[in-house]
Design an enzyme around this catalytic site. Structure first.
Site, short mmCIF file in Angstrom:
data_model
loop_
_atom_site.label_atom_id
_atom_site.label_comp_id
_atom_site.label_asym_id
_atom_site.label_seq_id
_atom_site.Cartn_x
_atom_site.Cartn_y
_atom_site.Cartn_z
N GLY A 147 -1.76 54.77 35.41
CA GLY A 147 -1.86 55.76 34.34
C GLY A 147 -2.71 56.94 34.75
O GLY A 147 -3.75 56.79 35.38
N ASP A 202 3.38 47.72 51.53
CA ASP A 202 4.68 48.05 52.15
C ASP A 202 4.55 48.73 53.51
O ASP A 202 5.55 48.95 54.18
CB ASP A 202 5.50 48.98 51.23
CG ASP A 202 5.90 48.30 49.94
OD1 ASP A 202 5.75 47.07 49.84
OD2 ASP A 202 6.36 49.00 49.02
P1 ATP Z 1 0.78 51.20 44.46
O1 ATP Z 1 1.92 52.10 44.80
O2 ATP Z 1 0.47 50.28 45.57
O3 ATP Z 1 0.89 50.51 43.19
P2 ATP Z 1 -0.64 53.57 43.73
O4 ATP Z 1 -1.97 54.10 44.06
O5 ATP Z 1 0.52 54.43 44.16
O6 ATP Z 1 -0.56 52.12 44.34
P3 ATP Z 1 -0.13 54.21 40.98
O7 ATP Z 1 -0.19 53.36 39.78
O8 ATP Z 1 1.12 54.95 41.26
O9 ATP Z 1 -0.53 53.27 42.19
O10 ATP Z 1 -1.31 55.29 40.91
C1 ATP Z 1 -2.66 54.90 40.81
C2 ATP Z 1 -3.43 55.97 40.07
O11 ATP Z 1 -3.20 57.26 40.64
C3 ATP Z 1 -3.04 56.05 38.61
O12 ATP Z 1 -4.20 56.15 37.83
C4 ATP Z 1 -2.20 57.30 38.56
O13 ATP Z 1 -2.25 57.96 37.33
C5 ATP Z 1 -2.76 58.18 39.65
N1 ATP Z 1 -1.68 59.05 40.12
C6 ATP Z 1 -0.43 58.66 40.44
N2 ATP Z 1 0.34 59.71 40.79
C7 ATP Z 1 -0.44 60.80 40.68
C8 ATP Z 1 -0.23 62.21 40.88
N3 ATP Z 1 0.94 62.69 41.27
N4 ATP Z 1 -1.27 63.03 40.66
C9 ATP Z 1 -2.46 62.55 40.26
N5 ATP Z 1 -2.72 61.25 40.04
C10 ATP Z 1 -1.74 60.38 40.24
#
Ligand code: ATP
Ligand code: MG
Length: 431
Positions: A147, A202
């Site tokens: 989120g 991954d």
């Molecule tokens: P995984 O892919 O392994 O689950 P992740 O870090 O990609 O890890 P996400 O749930 O996509 O997991 O994102 C983690 C946090 O980063 C969240 O709080 C999300 O809101 C924030 N986030 C995701 N995308 C963006 C973005 N484009 N810009 C800013 N913050 C982001």
């Protein structure tokens, strides 16, 4: 010879303090790089051999930006679970407190939510006592969430707690979040360092040769594939179908297939396939069963998405929801062989969470410790907007904006061709 082009991360400013590591280690790093890997076929893109880029080597600096005794460190874990999260938290805590003697280490809970006051997730103070044994367990003691949060809210919390360095342990979304926080910090002229430790089970971060947890994940697939093989062999025309992680790249599925080559079909997102027709997967499966009376199929979660009904929507972080290819394949196999009037026995395995929640294996633990301590070295030297990662077998600083697209399997690569060779599956299952 011209000076080598070393790609460096952003810096908060001049390093005025002596490193407290003086005396305990016998060498510091400065101005050293490792060449960005490329192949002879990419040489054409270079005008001059001196255009080869280098990434800055990670390691402790003799002079540092932050005065340790006035420094507060924050740590946050976001996104999905991955083996090694606790190892990285522990390494960051130990290196900050024991090697640098920083004032305080705060663990923010439930991902970026923990950095937003309205959620009331108070930070926990981390020390060498309460993180001493955390690497013996999977998961994350700091908990996680998805989120989007407001950058200003996050920064206000950092300022409120006097945090000078924020370590973000998370995937692509987390690192995009870090980049946004850095940009806003610059606009507000606040000198907080943000350094990421990239987390992706991954192994799909471009430029980063290997991400922590990946090896543990592949190791964990070994027993599952063995069990799928035993189930398949125990019944007439048995099919062991195993769904593994890999939303956009099939590194786990392909590596698992090479690790335990009892796999006969490996389906990954990078290589589309058809189900039906002369060259479809099901026809190949039928031939395999007619020949050997059993088969093991590994499918990455992002494979064959074009075969599924459009799944709409995104999760809280904005990630596209995927259709369940595992269940779809199980049902499609059953239906097809019913129509073919051929008795089969499908056993379906979906081990994702049991793999993600595991503790890291020894090699991943070692890697996590190195990632964590080198992240601390970089941050104490005032580097920001960067991640640490392995490139060309060395730990380097990688500026976040440079990371770009995902690392995917090239179907023409010798790696994938070896998978085809080991499985004897058709290289192209498209009609
Ligand atoms: P995984 O892919 O392994 O689950 P992740 O870090 O990609 O890890 P996400 O749930 O996509 O997991 O994102 C983690 C946090 O980063 C969240 O709080 C999300 O809101 C924030 N986030 C995701 N995308 C963006 C973005 N484009 N810009 C800013 N913050 C982001
Ligand atoms: Mg992600």
């Amino acid at each position: 010879m011209n000076d080598p082009k070393i790609i460096r991360p952003d810096s908060l400013g001049e390093c005025k303090y002596d490193s407290p590591l003086k005396g305990s280690i016998s060498r510091f790093y400065q101005n050293e790089g490792v060449a960005r890997a490329f192949r002879t076929k990419d040489l054409g893109a270079l005008e001059n051999i001196s255009d080869i880029e280098f990434f800055e080597l990670a390691g402790p600096r003799e002079k540092i930006f932050f005065n340790p005794e006035e420094t507060t460190v924050g740590i946050v874990t976001c996104g999905g679970l991955c083996p090694g999260l606790n190892d990285v938290i522990r390494a960051l805590t130990f290196c900050s407190l024991e090697s640098y003697g920083v004032k305080k280490v705060l663990g923010f809970q439930y991902g970026y939510e923990g950095l937003v006051a309205k959620y009331y997730h108070y930070p926990m103070e981390l020390n060498t006592e309460n993180t001493d044994e955390i690497h013996e367990k999977g998961g994350t003691i700091l908990k996680s969430s998805r989120g989007r949060q407001s950058d200003d809210d996050v920064i206000d919390t950092l300022v409120h707690y006097g945090v000078n360095i924020l370590f973000t342990i998370g995937g692509d979304g987390t690192q995009r979040g870090s980049r946004d926080i850095v940009n806003r910090l610059k606009e507000r002229n606040i000198p907080i360092a943000v350094v990421g430790i990239p987390k992706t089970i991954d192994n799909d971060i471009n430029v980063v040769q290997r991400s922590f947890g990946f090896e543990t994940a592949v190791e964990a697939t070994w027993d599952i594939i063995t069990n799928a093989h035993s189930e398949a062999k125990a019944y007439r025309n048995g099919v062991g179908l195993v769904k593994l992680m890999g939303r956009e790249s099939g590194w786990i599925a392909a590596s698992a297939t090479l690790a335990n080559s009892n796999v006969n079909f490996c389906l990954v997102p990078e290589v589309p396939f058809d189900l039906y027709g002369e060259n479809g997967f099901l026809t190949h499966l039928k031939h395999r069963l007619q020949r050997k009376q059993h088969a093991v199929v590994v499918v990455a979660e992002g494979a064959g998405q074009q075969l599924l009904e459009n799944v709409n929507g995104v999760d809280k972080s904005g990630n596209k929801k995927l259709g369940d290819i595992g269940v779809f394949m199980r049902d499609a196999i059953q239906e097809y062989f019913t129509q073919e009037k051929m008795e089969i026995n499908v056993k379906y395995f979906d081990p994702s969470y049991t793999i993600r929640a595991r503790r890291a294996n020894a090699n991943d633990s070692m890697y996590c410790l190195r990632l964590g301590s080198n992240a601390v070295h970089a941050a104490m030297a005032g580097m920001t907007n960067m991640i640490v990662g392995m490139h060309n077998d060395r730990l380097v600083h990688l500026p976040i904006p440079l990371i770009g697209e995902r690392k995917v399997i090239d179907p023409q690569s010798w790696f994938w061709q070896t998978v085809l060779q080991a499985t004897h599956q058709a290289g192209n299952m498209l009609n």
